[in-house]
Write an enzyme that holds these catalytic residues in place. Structure first.
Site, PDB file in Angstrom:
ATOM      1  CG  ASP A 343      -6.477  -4.666 -24.987  1.00  0.00           C
ATOM      2  OD1 ASP A 343      -5.876  -5.006 -23.953  1.00  0.00           O
ATOM      3  OD2 ASP A 343      -7.243  -3.684 -25.032  1.00  0.00           O
ATOM      4  CB  THR A 626      -4.869  -7.908 -20.816  1.00  0.00           C
ATOM      5  OG1 THR A 626      -5.541  -6.888 -20.108  1.00  0.00           O
ATOM      6  CG2 THR A 626      -4.676  -9.107 -19.905  1.00  0.00           C
ATOM      7  CG  ASP A 628      -7.752  -6.168 -16.265  1.00  0.00           C
ATOM      8  OD1 ASP A 628      -7.517  -5.857 -15.091  1.00  0.00           O
ATOM      9  OD2 ASP A 628      -8.892  -6.147 -16.772  1.00  0.00           O
ATOM     10  CG  ASN A 769      -3.176  -0.385 -23.860  1.00  0.00           C
ATOM     11  OD1 ASN A 769      -4.042   0.089 -24.583  1.00  0.00           O
ATOM     12  ND2 ASN A 769      -3.411  -1.403 -23.073  1.00  0.00           N
TER      13      ASN A 769
END
Length: 1113
Positions: A343, A626, A628, A769
């Site tokens: 991550d 990720t 992101d 997550n």
């Protein structure tokens, strides 16, 4: 399940509603373990008997219950089997108990909160990366209603439902849902309705993404199962040969000696006798797979797990957090990892943004050690921080180290003031001030918060905002700016702007964004300033800082009024609104005047770049998975050394359909290895000829490449034939970045690599997550960070800092793998040498299934005589110490290819064991054949021969383990030589006159020890056996590095050379960043609070609030 769930209530207030729901549910515990009270015994036994050796001993037990074939008592198998099963069951229960996770409430439909318009600020970092969202529902109070919603699913960003209230239907979406796992921020209270009532825990969207808990088994366990089958077949072959020999012997000789050796009544012929002897030998030779093997393996794993728990160098003092081995079954797997899936937020980074440097009007500020590192000109002195005590509203946590910028602010430098004014106005941050002077900023991302905080400390304090105004305290004086428009950020525009009216009635536009975009929007007069600023941006980028440009434009009032009218019309458009809005924005965002640029450091965890560089040297590939955005993830990848500027190419997969994604993947593979697209390529031929075999051989590219793929494209790439294309392309890359992923996609990527590659995978993360990929990987590592405990509770190993991973793998993992391989090689060898002596003895005993050893020696051989030396080897041995393990990561490579114990090495152990058993039988027999004592009495009796053989055996296996030991400690000497000495002590005790006279049926070797140990023939036999068994091993160990060298041999030579010289200083890893690459996105991960701010929903009745001091100057 029904297609949808209906929830109805008839209550008069929210408190009874929530109380009723809690009363109905009573228990919302979420189970993340695999056992419960009812299924533990059957499920655990089922899992344990998946080990074929355990199943083998269960069959053996049933055979021993048959008296016609049993040559050993049944309890000799029952007791060890029960001990093994019990110890393993207790260990599994303890491992599983820590994975019970009591969960908070399920997904909640928000009804009301303490904030205006029922807004609730939540942090969803545990779900999809750092983010703040604002779900709200406009209905505040009602007494009855009905909610119809979708059935449970794993889509975090989607929720469909209808609220029926007073005959009207209102649509519900995911913005109205508080997901389990999110953290409520800056909200005093909120009420909600629990959805998916029937199975709260498993039905939440978070748990739907977590995957199932599975029983993880190591590659070594799977290999042992295969080897047990081999041994079983080999054992059956030997028993078959011996049974045939027995039949022949009984038919030719035994039949005529029935007066002396009568057949049993149930044996009518030699054929029946041979069948019975087959099973008798099957029992006698059962030590080919000793049951103590698994007990020893569990003890070794437990010991190596304790080393991880006790490692002070993996203890994180700020949190008083030691490393934890939460399972004891995967230690050797740590020494075989090839792929690490990580991550980003909270794992590689601290998710802390620091305003590091800036460029204002061509002046460079912050050149002095802004991150508390040592100054180049003064390597051993820290620079002094800037004193912000003059600013009462300054954030005490903010640090800056260049005093010249503060001096410029105090002198009233126009450009510096305008620069920080733009930072204090151009944002979508929201402020809260419950205590006077204590400002709390709520931002969509830490980047924006860092910029506004920097402006705050330098004297331009964003105090509060309404839907139409922004209040800024400028150098102690409060000024209120009229907010005319917010041109919000988007991934296409890569910038944001605000238009405001100053107290002096000037209309100003302030803009910040990517330099690649803003450079095209600047006024021609800024050309020189732009060039200087670009040089500064290059310097920022070299250090891996996140950069953006800041500019402004003063607008003519009439021009703005015309633009505003056009903007309002576009806002009401129903078709192509976004495209039209973008065009309108471009009309005003031009001819900008450049103010400067900012540089923000996305603070990595300590030692992350060095750790990644070290893992790369160990041939471990890093993939970042990720939720992101792409730009941030790529920037971190460069900062962490996952990507390097010297790479031969970077591929971006962003197709939005199957065809595009396929074309992008094949284009990448064509550049990395053009021949891989040809039908004549060996891998393609292999895949065509063996379509059922999913393992893809390793493919070597023609350089170093990186791959970037987003979640949308990944959804297509993980389907059908594209999955094979993706894994072939990605696995040829040095580093892979997968961004905007859902938790389920993370698990799917890990499963894909596991399915197609014969490698060991490790997943590391810190949030809920990451649970799915932690469970999916062979090894799951949890970081106990800022995002809760769920990742840690579902992990196999846990610690507080990412850089501990290199120590976990390169030290503990490599040692564990090496020790386990040495243990297995030696354990199989010593038992082959021990057991196969019976095979040779059968040819001289009429194949009568008689044992060559004393019964007590058989009992104690694995339990006492050889147990401690092999445990000492497996718990304390080190080929090199931890310093060299970390200095030369290349030593890790043999574990990735499983070179130290595999099927080939097993065959070597078998051949070595057969040879040693041959020597151990025929050398003693030759030394005592037709020999007599000094008094003329014969010594070639069965008991003397048995004692000589077993003593020679112990000397041989002891010398063998001494050769295998590379790291001698006091304990190693005690275990190795002490066990040999203990054997002689036990020998005199078991063969003593008193014991043999007291229990003649149990102890039958009366006086054999004292009569045999003084014979020169015995010591001759021991010396010859040791020499003949050990010499081939020494010769092989000497010749192997000369004729069949591997990389590890060369590294070991370097280490041995270095040990004779002074230890060189450690090489400092040079951190490499891109000089032409910038991450210019100090914005939120999605569109900001712009629409929310201008809607007026955050407007408070400020006069009625107690904290009316906000209006004071």
């Amino acid at each position: 399940r029904d297609h949808c769930r209906n929830l109805q209530w008839e209550v008069e207030s929210f408190v009874p509603l929530i109380a009723l729901v809690f009363f109905y549910l009573q228990n919302n515990t979420i189970k993340t373990s695999r056992y419960n009270v009812f299924n533990f015994l059957p499920l655990n036994l089922f899992e344990q008997f998946q080990r074929l050796a355990n199943a083998y001993f269960l069959v053996l037990l049933f055979l021993q219950l048959i008296p016609q074939i049993s040559s050993l008592a049944w309890y000799t198998t029952v007791i060890p089997l029960m001990v093994v099963l019990s110890i393993t069951a207790v260990k599994d229960a303890i491992d599983d108990m820590v994975k019970w996770l009591p969960g908070p409430l399920a997904d909640i439909l928000l009804l009301s909160s303490s904030e205006p318009y029922s807004l609730t600020y939540i942090e969803t970092a545990e779900l999809d990366g750092p983010e703040i969202t604002e779900p709200g529902l406009f209905l505040l109070h009602f007494s009855s209603g009905k909610v119809t919603c979708e059935s449970p699913n794993n889509k975090l960003d989607k929720f469909t439902g209808i609220l029926t209230y007073k005959g009207k239907d209102f649509t519900l979406d995911h913005d109205k849902l508080l997901l389990r796992g999110c953290i409520i921020r800056n909200t005093d209270w909120c009420y909600g309705l629990l959805v998916f009532l029937f199975h709260l825990g498993p039905d939440t969207k978070l748990m739907q993404n977590c995957g199932k808990s599975t029983f993880k088994r190591t590659h070594m366990d799977h290999l042992l199962n295969v080897l047990v089958v081999w041994i079983f077949l080999f054992l059956g072959s030997m028993c078959f040969i011996l049974a045939i020999g027995h039949g022949i012997w009984e038919n030719k000789k035994g039949y005529y000696f029935q007066n002396y050796l009568p057949w049993e009544e149930y044996v009518p012929s030699s054929a029946v006798s041979a069948i019975l002897v087959f099973w008798s030998y099957f029992i006698i030779l059962n030590t080919m797979v000793p049951i103590s093997l698994y007990v020893s393996v569990e003890i070794i794993r437990l010991g190596n797990s304790c080393y991880i728990n006790w490692d002070r160098k993996m203890f994180y003092a700020p949190k008083n957090s030691p490393a934890q081995a939460r399972t004891t079954t995967l230690n050797e797997e740590l020494g075989q990892v090839k792929y690490v899936f990580s991550d980003k937020t909270g794992t590689l980074t601290q998710n802390i943004m620091v305003f590091n440097k800036c460029s204002i009007n061509g002046m460079f500020y912050g050149m002095h050690a802004a991150t508390k590192k040592f100054v180049l000109t003064s390597m051993f002195q820290e620079t002094e921080k800037v004193d912000f005590s003059y600013n009462k509203l300054a954030d005490p946590k903010f640090s800056f180290y260049d005093k010249t910028l503060v001096e410029a602010v105090k002198k009233g430098d126009r450009w510096v003031h305008l620069f920080f004014l733009s930072l204090s106005l151009c944002h979508t941050v929201m402020s809260e001030e419950k205590v006077e002077g204590k400002l709390v900023y709520q931002a969509q991302s830490p980047d924006e918060s860092a910029l506004v905080t920097a402006a705050r400390n330098f004297g331009f304090v964003f105090r509060y905002r309404t839907s139409e105004t922004i209040a800024v305290v400028e150098m102690g004086e409060t000024k209120v700016y009229q907010l005319l428009a917010i041109l919000d950020f988007s991934n296409v525009r890569k910038r944001m702007s605000i238009v405001g009216r100053t107290p002096e009635d000037r209309v100003m536009l302030f803009c910040k964004g990517a330099d690649t975009i803003l450079c095209q929007l600047l006024h021609p007069s800024c050309r020189f300033l732009r060039d200087v600023t670009m040089e500064h941006l290059d310097d920022f980028a070299i250090e891996g800082l996140r950069t953006l440009m800041v500019a402004y434009r003063e607008l003519d009032n009439s021009f703005f009024q015309a633009w505003s009218k056009k903007h309002s019309e576009v806002c009401l458009s129903l078709e192509n609104r976004e495209h039209k809005m973008s065009n309108v924005y471009e009309e005003i965002e031009k001819d900008l005047m450049l103010l400067g640029a900012t540089a923000i450091e996305d603070k990595l965890q300590d030692g992350v770049p060095e750790t990644v560089a070290t893992l790369n040297k160990a041939q471990i590939k890093m993939w970042v998975l990720t939720g992101d955005k792409q730009e941030t993830a790529v920037n971190i990848a460069y900062a962490c050394n996952i990507f390097e500027e010297e790479m031969d190419g970077m591929f971006i997969v962003e197709g939005k359909n199957n065809e595009t994604v396929l074309q992008e993947l094949r284009s990448a593979r064509d550049k990395m290895k053009p021949e891989s697209l040809l039908e004549s390529d060996p891998v393609n031929i292999y895949l065509t000829s063996k379509p059922q075999i999913l393992r893809i051989p390793e493919e070597v590219p023609n350089g170093n490449y990186g791959l970037i793929i987003n979640g949308c494209s990944l959804a297509y790439a993980l389907e059908g034939n594209l999955e094979l294309e993706l894994v072939r392309t990605a696995c040829m890359c040095k580093g892979v970045i997968c961004c905007r992923m859902t938790p389920l996609q993370k698990a799917q990527v890990v499963e894909m690599v596991k399915r197609y590659k014969k490698v060991v995978t490790l997943a590391i993360g810190d949030g809920a997550n990451d649970v799915s990929m932690i469970k999916a990987a062979h090894i799951g590592v949890g970081i106990s960070g800022q995002e809760g405990m769920q990742a840690m509770l579902n992990s196999d190993y846990a610690f507080s800092q990412f850089h501990y991973l290199q120590r976990l793998l390169l030290v503990h993992g490599r040692w564990s793998y090496n020790r386990m391989c040495k243990f297995l090689s030696y354990f199989f060898y010593k038992n082959f040498a021990f057991t196969l002596v019976h095979f040779w003895y059968a040819f001289f005993s009429g194949f009568s299934a008689q044992t060559v050893y004393d019964t007590w020696f058989i009992t104690f051989y694995n339990l006492v005589y050889t147990s401690l030396p092999v445990l000492g080897l497996s718990l304390f041995d080190q080929d090199v110490n931890e310093t060299w393990s970390l200095r030369f990561p290349e030593l890790y490579e043999p574990g990735q290819h499983n070179l130290y114990f595999n099927k080939k090495e097993f065959v070597k152990c078998l051949v070595h064991g057969i040879y040693s058993s041959f020597v151990l039988f025929f050398i003693p027999m030759g030394t005592i054949y037709n020999s007599v004592r000094s008094d003329g009495k014969e010594i070639s009796d069965y008991q003397s021969f048995s004692l000589i053989v077993q003593t020679s055996l112990l000397w041989v296996v002891t010398m063998q383990i001494a050769l295998e030991t590379t790291y001698w400690t006091t304990i190693s000497h005690i275990f190795t030589w002490g066990s040999l000495g203990f054997y002689f002590c036990i020998l005199f005790f078991l063969y003593s006159d008193g014991l043999c006279l007291m229990f003649p049926n149990l102890f039958q070797f009366l006086g054999v020890a004292r009569n045999t140990l003084n014979l020169p023939q015995m010591w001759l036999s021991i010396v010859l056996s040791v020499v003949l068994c050990i010499l081939p091993v020494i010769g092989y160990q000497f010749l192997k590095p000369l004729f069949w060298p591997v990389n590890v041999d060369k590294i070991m030579d370097r280490i041995h050379l270095c040990t004779k010289l002074p230890l060189p200083p450690p090489t400092r890893t040079k951190l490499k960043y891109a000089s032409c690459r910038r991450s210019a996105y100090a914005f939120s991960h999605k569109q900001g609070f712009g629409a929310l701010i201008t809607s007026g929903k955050i407007l408070r009745s400020r006069v009625s609030k107690k904290n009316s001091f906000l209006f004071k100057k």
